[in-house]
Design a protein around this motif. Sequence first.
Motif, PDB file in Angstrom:
ATOM      1  N   ASN A 276     -53.621 -14.565 -13.456  1.00  0.00           N
ATOM      2  CA  ASN A 276     -54.886 -14.705 -13.184  1.00  0.00           C
ATOM      3  C   ASN A 276     -55.790 -14.898 -14.220  1.00  0.00           C
ATOM      4  OD1 ASN A 276     -54.667 -13.760 -10.153  1.00  0.00           O
ATOM      5  ND2 ASN A 276     -54.085 -11.909 -11.056  1.00  0.00           N
ATOM      6  N   SER A 277     -55.091 -14.880 -15.556  1.00  0.00           N
ATOM      7  CA  SER A 277     -55.850 -15.412 -16.788  1.00  0.00           C
ATOM      8  C   SER A 277     -55.009 -16.023 -17.720  1.00  0.00           C
ATOM      9  CB  SER A 277     -56.307 -13.857 -17.638  1.00  0.00           C
ATOM     10  OG  SER A 277     -56.666 -14.178 -18.619  1.00  0.00           O
ATOM     11  N   ILE A 278     -55.679 -16.506 -18.681  1.00  0.00           N
ATOM     12  CA  ILE A 278     -54.409 -17.407 -19.454  1.00  0.00           C
ATOM     13  C   ILE A 278     -53.665 -16.662 -20.200  1.00  0.00           C
ATOM     14  CG2 ILE A 278     -54.526 -18.739 -21.875  1.00  0.00           C
ATOM     15  CD1 ILE A 278     -56.969 -20.132 -20.353  1.00  0.00           C
ATOM     16  N   ALA A 279     -54.303 -15.286 -20.335  1.00  0.00           N
ATOM     17  CA  ALA A 279     -53.409 -14.122 -21.131  1.00  0.00           C
ATOM     18  C   ALA A 279     -52.154 -13.824 -20.351  1.00  0.00           C
ATOM     19  CB  ALA A 279     -54.107 -13.040 -21.304  1.00  0.00           C
ATOM     20  N   ASP A 280     -52.189 -14.048 -18.889  1.00  0.00           N
ATOM     21  CA  ASP A 280     -51.115 -13.942 -18.308  1.00  0.00           C
ATOM     22  C   ASP A 280     -49.996 -14.977 -18.451  1.00  0.00           C
ATOM     23  OD1 ASP A 280     -52.054 -11.541 -17.233  1.00  0.00           O
ATOM     24  OD2 ASP A 280     -52.979 -12.646 -15.683  1.00  0.00           O
ATOM     25  N   LEU A 281     -50.181 -15.895 -19.078  1.00  0.00           N
ATOM     26  CA  LEU A 281     -49.048 -17.096 -19.179  1.00  0.00           C
ATOM     27  C   LEU A 281     -47.931 -16.650 -20.247  1.00  0.00           C
ATOM     28  CD1 LEU A 281     -51.523 -20.208 -19.691  1.00  0.00           C
ATOM     29  CD2 LEU A 281     -50.005 -19.472 -17.601  1.00  0.00           C
TER      30      LEU A 281
ATOM     31  N   GLU B 233     -55.658 -24.020 -29.608  1.00  0.00           N
ATOM     32  CA  GLU B 233     -56.983 -23.625 -29.919  1.00  0.00           C
ATOM     33  C   GLU B 233     -57.409 -22.795 -29.205  1.00  0.00           C
ATOM     34  OE1 GLU B 233     -58.701 -27.177 -32.658  1.00  0.00           O
ATOM     35  OE2 GLU B 233     -59.550 -26.899 -30.552  1.00  0.00           O
ATOM     36  N   VAL B 234     -57.327 -22.584 -27.653  1.00  0.00           N
ATOM     37  CA  VAL B 234     -57.486 -21.678 -26.752  1.00  0.00           C
ATOM     38  C   VAL B 234     -56.981 -20.528 -26.650  1.00  0.00           C
ATOM     39  CG1 VAL B 234     -57.725 -21.404 -24.125  1.00  0.00           C
ATOM     40  CG2 VAL B 234     -58.557 -23.592 -25.065  1.00  0.00           C
ATOM     41  N   PHE B 235     -55.529 -20.758 -26.843  1.00  0.00           N
ATOM     42  CA  PHE B 235     -54.680 -19.625 -26.988  1.00  0.00           C
ATOM     43  C   PHE B 235     -55.104 -18.611 -28.137  1.00  0.00           C
ATOM     44  CE2 PHE B 235     -50.420 -20.942 -24.997  1.00  0.00           C
ATOM     45  CZ  PHE B 235     -50.898 -20.995 -23.456  1.00  0.00           C
ATOM     46  N   SER B 236     -55.527 -18.970 -29.293  1.00  0.00           N
ATOM     47  CA  SER B 236     -55.798 -18.267 -30.281  1.00  0.00           C
ATOM     48  C   SER B 236     -56.880 -17.147 -30.092  1.00  0.00           C
ATOM     49  CB  SER B 236     -56.358 -19.134 -31.492  1.00  0.00           C
ATOM     50  OG  SER B 236     -57.635 -19.652 -31.242  1.00  0.00           O
ATOM     51  N   PHE B 237     -57.604 -17.434 -28.942  1.00  0.00           N
ATOM     52  CA  PHE B 237     -58.709 -16.418 -28.511  1.00  0.00           C
ATOM     53  C   PHE B 237     -57.804 -15.551 -27.583  1.00  0.00           C
ATOM     54  CE2 PHE B 237     -61.105 -20.031 -29.900  1.00  0.00           C
ATOM     55  CZ  PHE B 237     -62.314 -19.588 -30.688  1.00  0.00           C
TER      56      PHE B 237
ATOM     57  N   ASP C 234     -54.881 -14.179 -28.642  1.00  0.00           N
ATOM     58  CA  ASP C 234     -54.046 -13.805 -29.619  1.00  0.00           C
ATOM     59  C   ASP C 234     -52.680 -14.234 -29.332  1.00  0.00           C
ATOM     60  OD1 ASP C 234     -55.859 -12.190 -31.159  1.00  0.00           O
ATOM     61  OD2 ASP C 234     -55.532 -10.571 -29.639  1.00  0.00           O
ATOM     62  N   MET C 235     -52.597 -15.514 -28.809  1.00  0.00           N
ATOM     63  CA  MET C 235     -51.382 -16.095 -28.359  1.00  0.00           C
ATOM     64  C   MET C 235     -51.217 -17.498 -29.184  1.00  0.00           C
ATOM     65  SD  MET C 235     -51.887 -15.942 -24.131  1.00  0.00           S
ATOM     66  CE  MET C 235     -50.184 -17.029 -23.881  1.00  0.00           C
ATOM     67  N   THR C 236     -49.863 -17.813 -29.227  1.00  0.00           N
ATOM     68  CA  THR C 236     -49.533 -19.316 -29.745  1.00  0.00           C
ATOM     69  C   THR C 236     -48.542 -19.769 -28.951  1.00  0.00           C
ATOM     70  OG1 THR C 236     -47.509 -18.493 -31.027  1.00  0.00           O
ATOM     71  CG2 THR C 236     -49.705 -18.070 -32.008  1.00  0.00           C
ATOM     72  N   LEU C 237     -48.050 -21.071 -29.023  1.00  0.00           N
ATOM     73  CA  LEU C 237     -47.080 -21.632 -28.174  1.00  0.00           C
ATOM     74  C   LEU C 237     -45.866 -20.997 -27.972  1.00  0.00           C
ATOM     75  CD1 LEU C 237     -47.908 -25.527 -28.662  1.00  0.00           C
ATOM     76  CD2 LEU C 237     -48.840 -23.834 -27.194  1.00  0.00           C
ATOM     77  N   ASP C 238     -45.727 -19.983 -29.219  1.00  0.00           N
ATOM     78  CA  ASP C 238     -44.137 -19.354 -29.252  1.00  0.00           C
ATOM     79  C   ASP C 238     -44.158 -18.299 -28.023  1.00  0.00           C
ATOM     80  OD1 ASP C 238     -43.488 -20.731 -31.571  1.00  0.00           O
ATOM     81  OD2 ASP C 238     -44.317 -19.332 -32.765  1.00  0.00           O
TER      82      ASP C 238
ATOM     83  N   GLU D  77     -62.779 -16.775 -19.272  1.00  0.00           N
ATOM     84  CA  GLU D  77     -63.644 -15.606 -19.206  1.00  0.00           C
ATOM     85  C   GLU D  77     -64.892 -16.323 -19.891  1.00  0.00           C
ATOM     86  OE1 GLU D  77     -59.607 -13.934 -18.473  1.00  0.00           O
ATOM     87  OE2 GLU D  77     -60.533 -15.413 -20.086  1.00  0.00           O
ATOM     88  N   ASP D  78     -66.022 -15.687 -19.388  1.00  0.00           N
ATOM     89  CA  ASP D  78     -67.419 -16.038 -20.157  1.00  0.00           C
ATOM     90  C   ASP D  78     -67.522 -15.717 -21.566  1.00  0.00           C
ATOM     91  OD1 ASP D  78     -68.298 -17.136 -17.682  1.00  0.00           O
ATOM     92  OD2 ASP D  78     -69.409 -15.319 -17.283  1.00  0.00           O
ATOM     93  N   ASP D  79     -66.877 -14.483 -21.907  1.00  0.00           N
ATOM     94  CA  ASP D  79     -66.810 -14.078 -23.391  1.00  0.00           C
ATOM     95  C   ASP D  79     -66.343 -15.173 -24.314  1.00  0.00           C
ATOM     96  OD1 ASP D  79     -64.864 -12.720 -21.889  1.00  0.00           O
ATOM     97  OD2 ASP D  79     -64.768 -11.455 -23.411  1.00  0.00           O
ATOM     98  N   ILE D  80     -65.052 -15.344 -23.677  1.00  0.00           N
ATOM     99  CA  ILE D  80     -64.353 -16.321 -24.390  1.00  0.00           C
ATOM    100  C   ILE D  80     -64.707 -17.648 -24.477  1.00  0.00           C
ATOM    101  CG2 ILE D  80     -61.869 -17.216 -24.512  1.00  0.00           C
ATOM    102  CD1 ILE D  80     -60.574 -14.640 -23.650  1.00  0.00           C
ATOM    103  N   LEU D  81     -65.161 -18.092 -23.513  1.00  0.00           N
ATOM    104  CA  LEU D  81     -65.868 -19.536 -23.304  1.00  0.00           C
ATOM    105  C   LEU D  81     -67.083 -19.399 -24.460  1.00  0.00           C
ATOM    106  CD1 LEU D  81     -66.716 -20.358 -19.778  1.00  0.00           C
ATOM    107  CD2 LEU D  81     -65.463 -21.822 -21.424  1.00  0.00           C
ATOM    108  N   ASP D  82     -67.768 -18.493 -24.725  1.00  0.00           N
ATOM    109  CA  ASP D  82     -68.887 -18.304 -25.737  1.00  0.00           C
ATOM    110  C   ASP D  82     -68.126 -18.695 -27.315  1.00  0.00           C
ATOM    111  OD1 ASP D  82     -70.817 -18.182 -23.974  1.00  0.00           O
ATOM    112  OD2 ASP D  82     -71.028 -16.173 -23.838  1.00  0.00           O
ATOM    113  N   GLN D  83     -67.081 -17.779 -27.440  1.00  0.00           N
ATOM    114  CA  GLN D  83     -66.462 -17.878 -28.764  1.00  0.00           C
ATOM    115  C   GLN D  83     -65.843 -19.067 -28.964  1.00  0.00           C
ATOM    116  OE1 GLN D  83     -63.807 -14.530 -29.273  1.00  0.00           O
ATOM    117  NE2 GLN D  83     -64.698 -13.243 -27.381  1.00  0.00           N
ATOM    118  N   ILE D  84     -65.249 -19.614 -28.009  1.00  0.00           N
ATOM    119  CA  ILE D  84     -64.689 -21.113 -28.339  1.00  0.00           C
ATOM    120  C   ILE D  84     -65.727 -22.098 -28.628  1.00  0.00           C
ATOM    121  CG2 ILE D  84     -63.639 -22.972 -27.179  1.00  0.00           C
ATOM    122  CD1 ILE D  84     -62.075 -21.093 -25.404  1.00  0.00           C
TER     123      ILE D  84
END
Length: 335
Positions: free
Chosen positions: A148-153, A173-177, A179-183, A234-241
């Motif tokens: 339900n979120s990018i974090a769930d990937l 760049e999106v994953f970095s918000f 705390d994720m990487t392609l790894d 999410e709105d807060d992450i959109l703002d940070q990006i």
Amino acid sequence: MKKLKSILLIILVLSLLVTFGCSPKVEPTQSNGSSSNDSANYEKPKFLTIGTAGVGGAYYPIGIAMAEIIQNSLGISTTAQVTGGAVENNIEVNSQALDIAITQGPPAFAAYNGNPPYKEKQENIMALFSGLSKGVFQVVVKDDASINSIADLKGKKVVMGPAGGGAITVTEEVFSFYDMTLDDITPNYISYTEGIEAFTDNNVDAVIVQSAVPSSAIEQLAAISKDYKLLSIEDDILDQIIEKYPYYGEIALPKDMYNTQEDVKTIYLSNMVVVNKNLSEDLVYDIARVIFDNIDKIRESHPSASGLTLEGAVDSPIPLHPGAERYFKEEGVLK
């Protein structure tokens, strides 16, 4: 009498020599609305190649439209080629494997300056024009999945598009918000169309599509299935990006675009066209001219290109080619 005839014959011959020997040479007329700076003043190449991406995105139909315009207007055999996408295209234009290519603002900037993912400066690329279309970050998952979120990937099998495509940089760049990487995922580098097929066959958990909207690959999915959804950021992450990477913008995809349950909030960036700097100034001038003389054909090639304007074409993150710069100055949209 014979002497008179001889004199008259000599006069006639001399008259014909004067008439044909002194007449000005008539050059073929140009029928493509060309100016004094057109293809008659330089040696045109026989072939040009335009790099696009996979057939499931917007780059390919736009590239075909560009190729047809150049070929029909300038008489140069021009082909649109399927490639790995935005990141790879800058490398291919830099090496002259491609003459022209569609890419995105951020990777073009990174390529020109030698920033990651590029190991060295791609100094042979220059801008033809910008503002082509909006490349939108889209994440497709199963509607009944626990994603339900990018974090769930994390830990999931995710299609990233072709290797060298623009989705990779944006995803990092999106994953970095989060705390994720392609790894943190198992990436699969195949075309968007192949990715959707793998998704419907339950061989992957998600497909990330970095493309203008609507994406033909996602439309293909919508035509055969209802068991999917698109993730919002999410709105807060959109703002940070957007605060950290000002070349991104916020966009809402209406639910009727892909028949989703709700509007999808995500990010976009501008697509642009680059050329090899070694193409002649007159050639690039003519390419820019015929493309914008036929701007409606570009706009009609894909819905994402409908917003292309002459005024918006000059806002480039890398220097314009001198030929493009001359054209835009003559049109009054660049000082």
